[in-house]
Design a protein around this motif. Sequence first.
Motif, PDB file in Angstrom:
ATOM      1  N   ARG A  40       0.825  -1.220   0.000  1.00 24.92           N
ATOM      2  CA  ARG A  40       0.000   0.000   0.000  1.00 24.92           C
ATOM      3  C   ARG A  40       0.853   1.262   0.000  1.00 24.92           C
ATOM      4  O   ARG A  40       0.488   2.265  -0.596  1.00 24.92           O
ATOM      5  N   ASP A  47      -7.006   3.174  -4.136  1.00 24.35           N
ATOM      6  CA  ASP A  47      -7.268   3.874  -2.870  1.00 24.35           C
ATOM      7  C   ASP A  47      -5.993   4.342  -2.173  1.00 24.35           C
ATOM      8  O   ASP A  47      -6.062   4.893  -1.079  1.00 24.35           O
ATOM      9  N   GLN A  60      -5.058   5.413   7.519  1.00 30.04           N
ATOM     10  CA  GLN A  60      -5.942   5.718   6.397  1.00 30.04           C
ATOM     11  C   GLN A  60      -7.404   5.527   6.795  1.00 30.04           C
ATOM     12  O   GLN A  60      -7.775   4.519   7.395  1.00 30.04           O
ATOM     13  N   GLY A  63     -10.980   3.034   4.684  1.00 32.74           N
ATOM     14  CA  GLY A  63     -10.171   2.030   4.006  1.00 32.74           C
ATOM     15  C   GLY A  63      -8.997   1.523   4.790  1.00 32.74           C
ATOM     16  O   GLY A  63      -8.199   0.747   4.286  1.00 32.74           O
TER      17      GLY A  63
END
Length: 143
Positions: A40, A47, A60, A63
């Motif tokens: 990520r 996202d 975050q 999410g």
Amino acid sequence: MAVIKTNANDRKLLARLIRAEAEGEGELGMLLVANVCVNRVRVGCLDFVDINSIERMVWQSPGGFEAVHFPYFYQRAREKEIRLAERAINGERHRPAEFALWFFRPEGPCPEQWWGQWNSGRYKEHCFYIPIESDCPDVYGVY
């Protein structure tokens, strides 16, 4: 060599998160969750366009991770989990999470898709999900 920039506080924060999310799944389970976390931070897609640090990834919203809402996450980082976090930060990847950006723990079998993302496999209680390459080519890159 690290695949994302971190400092000691980042490594401790990631260690706390992987323990809170997957301690019951052993070292490999925590490494798989760490793979998702590092992915990520590495990518700039979907996202995660603005998720460019461990801190942003952990906090975050929406999410993010459910574990940050429970007291267990707030215990101090332990050396075992810090070492696991460092392994993922240094590029160690494992199937089925090597290219995953999501995971969750369903009540039953892993759905083939989750929020439009494809299942890449299961490890113990967690199902892992990957984007299609055209949506997020960065996650499939070699480092």
